[in-house]
Design an enzyme around this catalytic site. Sequence first.
Site, mmCIF file in Angstrom:
data_model
loop_
_atom_site.group_PDB
_atom_site.id
_atom_site.type_symbol
_atom_site.label_atom_id
_atom_site.label_comp_id
_atom_site.label_asym_id
_atom_site.label_seq_id
_atom_site.Cartn_x
_atom_site.Cartn_y
_atom_site.Cartn_z
ATOM 1 N NE ARG A 148 45.493 12.489 45.708
ATOM 2 C CZ ARG A 148 45.745 13.779 45.741
ATOM 3 N NH1 ARG A 148 45.744 14.483 44.637
ATOM 4 N NH2 ARG A 148 45.972 14.398 46.865
ATOM 5 C CG ASN A 162 41.992 11.943 45.880
ATOM 6 O OD1 ASN A 162 42.363 10.783 45.854
ATOM 7 N ND2 ASN A 162 42.369 12.780 46.829
#
Length: 93
Positions: free
Chosen positions: A19, A37
């Site tokens: 991320r 996520n």
Amino acid sequence: MALQARLVITGRVQGVGYRDWALTTGQRLGLSGWVRNRSDGSVEALIVGDENAVGTMIEVCRRGPSMARVDAVDIEPVDLDILPAGFTLLPTA
């Protein structure tokens, strides 16, 4: 005209900095959108930008950061009426 795509990246993509890497990469490319996520272990991203930047982001997402193992990147075109400003992290969905 801006291209818009939703990506779902699967493999070993959580707990390996994916991320943060995607956030930095999207910002560097001048994209708008977000990355988060997902509870199923995948990473989801919405990317909005010019054709070259979106294409580059899709290509690099297939590799990811060095600790990741990307099995697949599913790409779905989207057509948003309201476009996000900047490229940000969202909470897990």
